[in-house]
Design an enzyme around this catalytic site. Sequence first.
Site, PDB file in Angstrom:
ATOM      1  N   ASP A  63       8.177  -4.370   2.529  1.00  0.00           N
ATOM      2  CA  ASP A  63       9.193  -3.542   1.859  1.00  0.00           C
ATOM      3  C   ASP A  63      10.064  -4.447   0.995  1.00  0.00           C
ATOM      4  O   ASP A  63      10.618  -5.433   1.490  1.00  0.00           O
ATOM      5  CB  ASP A  63      10.029  -2.847   2.950  1.00  0.00           C
ATOM      6  CG  ASP A  63      11.218  -2.093   2.380  1.00  0.00           C
ATOM      7  OD1 ASP A  63      11.185  -1.755   1.182  1.00  0.00           O
ATOM      8  OD2 ASP A  63      12.167  -1.840   3.151  1.00  0.00           O
ATOM      9  N   ASN A  65      12.663  -3.194  -1.050  1.00  0.00           N
ATOM     10  CA  ASN A  65      13.988  -2.657  -1.408  1.00  0.00           C
ATOM     11  C   ASN A  65      14.809  -2.138  -0.230  1.00  0.00           C
ATOM     12  O   ASN A  65      15.789  -1.423  -0.422  1.00  0.00           O
ATOM     13  CB  ASN A  65      13.833  -1.546  -2.467  1.00  0.00           C
ATOM     14  CG  ASN A  65      13.015  -0.375  -1.939  1.00  0.00           C
ATOM     15  OD1 ASN A  65      12.517  -0.429  -0.813  1.00  0.00           O
ATOM     16  ND2 ASN A  65      12.875   0.659  -2.729  1.00  0.00           N
ATOM     17  N   ASP A  67      14.295   0.103   2.073  1.00  0.00           N
ATOM     18  CA  ASP A  67      14.309   1.504   2.541  1.00  0.00           C
ATOM     19  C   ASP A  67      13.428   1.707   3.778  1.00  0.00           C
ATOM     20  O   ASP A  67      13.238   2.843   4.222  1.00  0.00           O
ATOM     21  CB  ASP A  67      13.900   2.474   1.416  1.00  0.00           C
ATOM     22  CG  ASP A  67      12.448   2.289   0.985  1.00  0.00           C
ATOM     23  OD1 ASP A  67      11.767   1.380   1.513  1.00  0.00           O
ATOM     24  OD2 ASP A  67      11.986   3.057   0.119  1.00  0.00           O
ATOM     25  N   ASP A  71       6.080  -1.209  -0.126  1.00  0.00           N
ATOM     26  CA  ASP A  71       5.955  -0.745  -1.516  1.00  0.00           C
ATOM     27  C   ASP A  71       5.132  -1.723  -2.343  1.00  0.00           C
ATOM     28  O   ASP A  71       4.725  -2.793  -1.860  1.00  0.00           O
ATOM     29  CB  ASP A  71       7.355  -0.520  -2.123  1.00  0.00           C
ATOM     30  CG  ASP A  71       8.286  -1.695  -1.871  1.00  0.00           C
ATOM     31  OD1 ASP A  71       7.820  -2.845  -2.008  1.00  0.00           O
ATOM     32  OD2 ASP A  71       9.468  -1.478  -1.514  1.00  0.00           O
ATOM     33  N   ASP A 140      -7.887   4.546  -2.981  1.00  0.00           N
ATOM     34  CA  ASP A 140      -8.374   5.633  -2.138  1.00  0.00           C
ATOM     35  C   ASP A 140      -8.537   6.876  -3.012  1.00  0.00           C
ATOM     36  O   ASP A 140      -7.633   7.210  -3.777  1.00  0.00           O
ATOM     37  CB  ASP A 140      -7.342   5.894  -1.029  1.00  0.00           C
ATOM     38  CG  ASP A 140      -7.980   6.130   0.314  1.00  0.00           C
ATOM     39  OD1 ASP A 140      -8.763   7.076   0.421  1.00  0.00           O
ATOM     40  OD2 ASP A 140      -7.684   5.353   1.246  1.00  0.00           O
ATOM     41  N   ASP A 242     -12.350   9.335   0.567  1.00  0.00           N
ATOM     42  CA  ASP A 242     -11.891  10.013   1.775  1.00  0.00           C
ATOM     43  C   ASP A 242     -12.737  11.254   2.086  1.00  0.00           C
ATOM     44  O   ASP A 242     -12.923  12.112   1.206  1.00  0.00           O
ATOM     45  CB  ASP A 242     -10.439  10.451   1.533  1.00  0.00           C
ATOM     46  CG  ASP A 242      -9.756  10.941   2.781  1.00  0.00           C
ATOM     47  OD1 ASP A 242      -9.553  10.135   3.693  1.00  0.00           O
ATOM     48  OD2 ASP A 242      -9.426  12.147   2.846  1.00  0.00           O
ATOM     49  N   GLU A 296     -16.226   7.346   3.092  1.00  0.00           N
ATOM     50  CA  GLU A 296     -15.896   7.517   4.493  1.00  0.00           C
ATOM     51  C   GLU A 296     -16.992   8.446   5.017  1.00  0.00           C
ATOM     52  O   GLU A 296     -17.000   9.641   4.719  1.00  0.00           O
ATOM     53  CB  GLU A 296     -14.515   8.153   4.652  1.00  0.00           C
ATOM     54  CG  GLU A 296     -14.131   8.269   6.101  1.00  0.00           C
ATOM     55  CD  GLU A 296     -12.835   9.046   6.338  1.00  0.00           C
ATOM     56  OE1 GLU A 296     -12.198   8.803   7.367  1.00  0.00           O
ATOM     57  OE2 GLU A 296     -12.483   9.902   5.519  1.00  0.00           O
ATOM     58  N   HIS A 371      -6.720   2.140   9.211  1.00  0.00           N
ATOM     59  CA  HIS A 371      -5.506   2.926   9.454  1.00  0.00           C
ATOM     60  C   HIS A 371      -5.745   4.146  10.340  1.00  0.00           C
ATOM     61  O   HIS A 371      -4.795   4.806  10.733  1.00  0.00           O
ATOM     62  CB  HIS A 371      -4.934   3.373   8.101  1.00  0.00           C
ATOM     63  CG  HIS A 371      -5.860   4.328   7.426  1.00  0.00           C
ATOM     64  ND1 HIS A 371      -7.101   3.942   6.940  1.00  0.00           N
ATOM     65  CD2 HIS A 371      -5.777   5.655   7.193  1.00  0.00           C
ATOM     66  CE1 HIS A 371      -7.725   4.994   6.445  1.00  0.00           C
ATOM     67  NE2 HIS A 371      -6.937   6.049   6.577  1.00  0.00           N
ATOM     68  N   ASP A 372      -7.009   4.473  10.610  1.00  0.00           N
ATOM     69  CA  ASP A 372      -7.318   5.608  11.490  1.00  0.00           C
ATOM     70  C   ASP A 372      -7.688   5.142  12.890  1.00  0.00           C
ATOM     71  O   ASP A 372      -8.067   5.952  13.732  1.00  0.00           O
ATOM     72  CB  ASP A 372      -8.504   6.414  10.930  1.00  0.00           C
ATOM     73  CG  ASP A 372      -8.116   7.178   9.675  1.00  0.00           C
ATOM     74  OD1 ASP A 372      -6.937   7.527   9.519  1.00  0.00           O
ATOM     75  OD2 ASP A 372      -9.012   7.417   8.839  1.00  0.00           O
TER      76      ASP A 372
HETATM   77  C1  NOJ Z   1      -9.419  10.368   6.494  1.00  0.00           C
HETATM   78  C2  NOJ Z   1      -8.289   9.410   6.323  1.00  0.00           C
HETATM   79  O1  NOJ Z   1      -8.737   8.107   6.571  1.00  0.00           O
HETATM   80  C3  NOJ Z   1      -7.212   9.848   7.276  1.00  0.00           C
HETATM   81  O2  NOJ Z   1      -6.182   8.909   7.383  1.00  0.00           O
HETATM   82  C4  NOJ Z   1      -6.693  11.180   6.788  1.00  0.00           C
HETATM   83  O3  NOJ Z   1      -5.769  11.665   7.732  1.00  0.00           O
HETATM   84  C5  NOJ Z   1      -7.814  12.198   6.619  1.00  0.00           C
HETATM   85  N1  NOJ Z   1      -8.993  11.636   6.019  1.00  0.00           N
HETATM   86  C6  NOJ Z   1      -7.373  13.335   5.755  1.00  0.00           C
HETATM   87  O4  NOJ Z   1      -7.297  12.921   4.413  1.00  0.00           O
END
Ligand code: NOJ
Length: 595
Positions: A63, A65, A67, A71, A140, A242, A296, A371-372
């Site tokens: 980050d 700034n 908040d 960013d 993405d 995605d 994905e 991130h998932d």
């Molecule tokens: C897959 C993404 O990796 C995930 O983070 C997202 O919640 C879902 N698709 C919906 O876009």
Amino acid sequence: MRALLTAVASLATLSCLALGQNNSADSRPKAPVTTQAAANKGNDRKWWKEAVVYQIYPRSFKDSNGDGIGDLKGIISKLDYLKSLGIDVIWLNPIYGSPNDDNGYDISDYQAIMKEFGTMQDFDELLKEMHARNLKLVMDLVVNHSSDEHKWFKESRISRSNPYRDYYHWWPAEKGKPAHRWSFFDVNADAWKYDKATDSYYLHYFSQKQPDLNWENPKVREEVFSMMRFWFDKGVDGFRMDVIPFISKDISFPELPAEYHGDYIKYYAHGPHTHEYLQAMNKDVMSKYDVMTVAEGIGVSSDESLDYVDADRHELNMLYHFEGVSLGYLPNSRKVPDPKGYSLVEFKKIYSKWDSVFAQKGWGTVYLGNHDQPRMTTRWGNDSPQWRELSSKMLTTFLLTMRATPYYYAGDELGMINIKFDRIEDYRDIESLNWYQLEKNSGGDLKKFLEAQKISARDNGRTPFQWDKTTNAGFTTGTPWLKVNSNYPTVNVAVEDKDPNSCLNYFRKIVKLRKDNQVLVYGKYTLLDADNPDVYAYTRELDGKKWLVLLNFHDKAASANTGLDLSHAKVLLGNYATPSRDGKLKPYEAVILEL
Ligand code: NOJ
């Protein structure tokens, strides 16, 4: 209910060296441009096959700034660090205009930058500075759905005759309730939402604020293609796509066909025109640029994957599967870990099968974190203080020595681990929050749910990146949007940078080893000692060179029975000060030997 949980389970499916004395890797001249093995595969060299991809979750990286939200300027300020890792490509999670119902996966403006992340000028500077350092940028692409705050949807919901009506999937209420569709993030798991203004239901596979775009409408396809050209014309180097297998739908919306046995995800990934649309996208967009694409690959099985990535089909370059990351959760559960843990023999089977799929055509990917997913060290290694570093380096060794492009998640190079929140109030992710509600509504055991989330929740992989030991790990001077892991005073870049044996420096070494040695990229993969429950052993071979990778996945010493003569083996890299040379491995030991 069973069907619903099956679908949920598949969603799960939706995330140092002690230098051996001879860490010299290989200083001999590199293999000729087209190696024999690569040529045999009909699978010529490509930059994206040789790349190491590093994924940044911009919200949590740096980050600038105060908040509390990462960013673009924050990323720019860390480009020298990123370059120092030796990686080639950076994949950024969505940075577009978004109300952030699903942290940027709900896009309200595809050609603008999310205000929390900065401006288009910041983006242009980021791209320029990355290219100046020879780093490529992959964005993405989220086009199965938009945000309900996108102007297309705002128009679409006004009237049945609006020109944007057919940009989305609507079902007029006078026809009765449409056939059930399962939703990932709906508190009732219902993908149809009634909208009063036009007395109709709209489709949302994800949250109510993520209506599905209607790809059967040629105007939607052209909008998406022209938006992609906008980013490629700016110089972006690729897209991670995605839930791309979901884009095409049978718009008669029949009852779920019986042959899917209640598995909605599989059904969603088998729309009638997916490949036709991807071929059109390739022809109209990708074929005009030197870029990479990765799907994905949700709902796509190994025997279907070449339909996406066989170069002769002119669709995408790579796909990432969910079979590996789904292992070790109880079937039909909301990502509840099996108390018995996961079977390494199964793990080896899965990754070996996916290697063989691409032996002749296409190209694979490998990842353990994103991130998932929770942090890879917690999920696949051992996050106790005794084994955190060793197991993390062992997993890194796996990722960087497979025949597939590694997708490595920011923070894993530090050995970051799950934060394991005790309270639902600490979570920010729509998945955890809505599943909690679902669990509550159905009278489920909330304590058990929270225990499982400590291992499997996505927020574990989204906590702020740990830069140093100052407040909030140096991520922000404000209040971080998600709590920082309390281990940051010792697990951080500043500390690890100075320590030659840190996870960070191990990662740098192994990236260099891969970049300098094509055997790790194109070399043939052979699994050895397949039934060994503790050790993952395989060779990589190219142009007369043969390397052996030995990985002990458990906290006890274990031996690999490879049947190979190791008496002249040379250690190239290992995660212990005195690496094993004879196949007898210490707990979580990883070693790469040249035979
Ligand atoms: C897959 C993404 O990796 C995930 O983070 C997202 O919640 C879902 N698709 C919906 O876009």
